[in-house]
Enzyme design. Structure first.
Site, PDB file in Angstrom:
ATOM      1  CG  HIS A 495       1.558 -11.909   7.769  1.00 42.79           C
ATOM      2  ND1 HIS A 495       0.699 -12.549   8.638  1.00 42.79           N
ATOM      3  CD2 HIS A 495       1.951 -10.782   8.407  1.00 42.79           C
ATOM      4  CE1 HIS A 495       0.567 -11.835   9.742  1.00 42.79           C
ATOM      5  NE2 HIS A 495       1.327 -10.753   9.629  1.00 42.79           N
ATOM      6  CG  ASP A 499      -2.279 -14.704  11.708  1.00 43.58           C
ATOM      7  OD1 ASP A 499      -2.098 -14.114  10.623  1.00 43.58           O
ATOM      8  OD2 ASP A 499      -3.385 -15.147  12.080  1.00 43.58           O
TER       9      ASP A 499
END
Length: 522
Positions: A495, A499
Site C-alpha cells: 500500500h 492504492d
C-alpha cells in the site's frame, strides 16, 4: 595437482551458502562437471559440479555448515595421491586396488558406495577379458540399494582376469578382476585363455562364467536408475516403468526422466502403490508426531524473508472472481495439438501469465518497486513463478516475459519448474523478479493471501478452478443460471506504492483479458 573447490556466489546479493549434502565422499573419483555437493541459499538450492576430474581428497566443510563465498570447501587432486577427510586417511572407493605380490597384476575390488553399504551386484562388464583398458575408463557396472554406478579402471593395462560374473553379489573389497600388463594370459573365473600371438585380445569373446549363478533377470528387464532419477520421479509423480531408458542396458538416466517430464508433464504416468518395504522406508506423518525437527537452511531463510516482508510492506488484498469457461474450453480443444507442436502440456498458467503481463504493461505501478524514498518503474516484466518443493519454496523467473509469445511463455514456465524440482536452476534464474504468480489453489483452495516477494510491490495468488452456478444476463436483460468454470484471484499489494484504485484497474484489466480471450496460442 590439487585444485581447491570454493563456495560459489549464487547471485549478486548472496554472500554465503549452506552445504546441505555431499554427493561424494573423500576418496571418491569425480569427473569434471559431475555434481559434487548441494548448497542452499536464500534464493536457490543447487548442485555444484566439480571443476576438474580427479579424486576428492579432502572435505573441509561438513554438511549443515554455512560459509562465505569463495571459502575453500574441498580439494580435488589427481588419482594416486593421498586422500583425507578432516585429518583421516581414506581409500579411493572408485579405484580400490591391491597389487598382486610377485606379479605385475593389479587387483580390482568391489568398491564401497556408501557408509551403510557392504555389498554390490555386478550388473554388466563393460570390457571383456583380454581387452586393453585405460586408466579411469569405465570397467564394469554395479548396483546397490543406494546407487547404480560405472566403476572406472584404477590403472591402464589389459583385463587379464574376471573373477566375478554378471549378476553376482559380493561384499565390498572382494577382488572382482585383475588388470595385468600387455600380452599377459587372461581368464574368466579360473578359465585361462591365451590371446592370439601379437594381439591384446581386444576382439575375443568372454567365455561362459563357471560356478557363478547367472543373472536372475534378462538384460533390459530390470529397472535401473539412480537415486536422483528416483527422486525426480517421486517429486513429479512419474512411473519409471513407463519411461524408456537410453543408458546401458536400458538404465533410465537423468536426461531421460527430464525429457519425459518436459514432454508429458508431472503426474502423467500412473504411480504404482508402494510396497510394504518402501512404505516402511519412508517417514510417515505418525513418525513425526511429537518430534522437534530443526529447520532446514532453506526453511529458516524463507521464515526470515517472510517476517521481513510483513514488517516492510503494509499488505492489502483484493479478490476478483473470473469466469474461465472460455479459457477452459479453448484449453480442452487445443491441449493435444499444442503439446504435439510445442512439446509442453497446455496448462492454465500461461493463460494467467499472459493476462497478467498485459495488465502490468497497462498499469506499470503494479510492476514497480520501492527504493528508499523513490518508486522504480521497471523496464521489463520479470515474471516470478512460485514453485513448491518438498524441502521449501523457490521462485524461478521468466525474464523479459513481455517479449515472449504464448508458446514461449508455456515452454519457459514448464522448463523452469522442472529444473527447480531437479535442483538444476542457475543462480540468476531464481532472482530479479518484478511480479510473482503463486498457485495457492493447487489443492482446491478458494484463494490465498500471499506475502510479497520483496522488493516487489505485488503478488497474484491463483485460486482453485471450480464449476459453479452463475447468473447470466443476455443482451435483452434476461437472466438465466448456467454452470461455468470459475476461479478466484487475489492480488496482494504494497500500500506504500499501490492504492485500491490501482489494484482495481489492474485486476479489471486482468479479468477482462481472460474472460474475453482473443490472443493466439500457437
Amino acid at each position: 595437482m590439487a585444485t581447491e573447490v570454493v563456495m560459489p556466489q549464487m547471485g549478486e546479493s548472496i554472500f554465503e551458502g549452506t552445504i546441505t549434502k555431499w554427493l561424494k565422499k573423500a576418496g571418491d573419483t569425480v569427473q569434471k562437471d559431475e555434481p559434487l555437493f548441494e548448497i542452499s541459499t536464500d534464493k536457490v538450492d543447487a548442485e555444484i559440479p566439480s571443476p576438474v576430474a580427479g579424486v576428492l581428497s579432502e572435505i573441509k566443510v561438513a554438511e549443515g555448515a554455512t560459509v562465505g563465498i569463495n571459502t575453500v570447501v574441498a580439494v580435488v587432486e589427481e588419482q594416486g595421491t593421498g586422500n583425507r577427510e578432516q585429518g583421516t586417511e581414506v581409500r579411493d572407493q572408485g579405484s580400490d586396488v591391491k597389487p598382486e605380490a610377485g606379479t605385475a597384476g593389479t587387483d580390482v575390488v568391489m568398491p564401497q558406495m556408501g557408509e551403510s553399504i557392504f555389498e554390490g551386484t555386478i550388473t554388466k562388464w563393460l570390457k571383456k577379458a583380454g581387452e586393453a583398458v585405460q586408466k579411469d575408463e569405465p570397467l564394469f557396472e554395479i548396483s546397490t540399494d543406494k546407487v547404480d554406478a560405472e566403476i572406472p579402471s584404477p590403472v591402464a593395462g589389459v583385463l587379464t582376469e574376471i573373477k566375478v560374473g554378471e549378476g553376482a553379489t559380493v561384499e565390498i573389497n572382494t577382488v572382482v578382476a585383475v588388470i595385468g600388463g600387455q600380452g599377459s594370459g587372461f581368464r574368466v573365473q579360473g578359465s585361462v585363455q591365451k590371446p592370439d600371438e601379437g594381439s591384446t585380445g581386444g576382439g575375443l569373446a568372454m567365455p561362459q562364467p563357471e560356478n557363478i549363478a547367472p543373472s536372475a533377470r534378462a538384460a533390459g528387464e530390470r529397472l535401473r536408475s539412480s537415486p536422483l532419477v528416483k527422486r525426480i520421479a517421486k517429486e513429479n509423480q512419474l512411473d519409471l516403468n513407463q519411461i524408456p531408458g537410453t543408458g546401458s542396458e536400458g538404465r533410465i538416466t537423468k536426461e531421460d526422466v527430464l525429457r519425459w517430464l518436459s514432454q508429458h508433464g508431472p503426474g502423467s504416468a500412473k504411480v504404482p502403490a508402494p510396497s510394504v518395504s518402501a512404505q516402511q522406508a519412508q517417514p510417515s506423518a505418525a513418525a513425526l508426531m511429537g518430534q522437534s525437527v530443526p529447520m532446514s537452511k532453506m526453511r529458516a531463510i524463507i521464515a526470515q524473508r517472510m517476517v521481513e516482508s510483513v514488517r516492510t510492506s503494509p499488505h492489502v488484498y483484493s479478490v476478483y472472481k473470473v469466469d474461465m469457461t472460455r479459457i477452459a474450453r479453448l484449453r480442452e480443444r487445443e491441449r493435444v495439438p499444442f503439446e504435439q507442436k510445442h512439446g509442453v502440456k497446455l496448462t492454465l498458467m500461461p493463460f494467467i501469465a499472459a493476462a497478467a503481463i498485459d495488465a502490468l504493461k497497462k498499469y506499470p505501478i503494479v510492476n514497480a518497486s520501492v527504493e528508499g524514498n523513490t518508486i522504480h518503474y521497471h523496464d521489463h516484466v520479470h515474471l516470478g513463478i512460485a514453485v513448491a518443493l518438498e524441502w521449501g519454496l523457490i521462485v524461478p523467473v521468466v525474464t523479459e516475459a513481455e517479449g515472449r509469445s504464448f508458446a514461449q511463455l508455456a515452454q519457459s514456465i514448464a522448463d523452469l519448474a522442472e529444473r527447480a524440482r531437479a535442483k538444476r536452476l542457475k543462480p540468476e534464474e531464481a532472482s530479479g523478479s518484478t511480479f510473482t504468480l503463486t498457485n495457492s489453489g493447487v489443492f482446491g483452495g478458494e484463494f490465498g493471501t500471499p506475502i510479497l516477494n520483496q522488493p516487489e510491490s505485488a503478488i497474484l495468488a491463483i485460486g482453485g478452478l471450480k464449476k459453479e452456478p452463475v447468473v447470466m444476463t443476455d443482451a435483452q436483460g434476461n437472466d438465466s443460471i448456467a454452470i461455468r468454470w470459475m476461479q478466484n484471484f487475489c492480488l496482494g499489494f504494497d500500500h506504500r506504492t499501490i492504492d485500491g484504485a490501482d489494484s482495481g484497474k489492474f485486476m479489471s484489466e486482468f479479468k477482462k483479458a481472460l474472460e474475453n480471450w482473443e490472443r493466439p496460442i500457437h
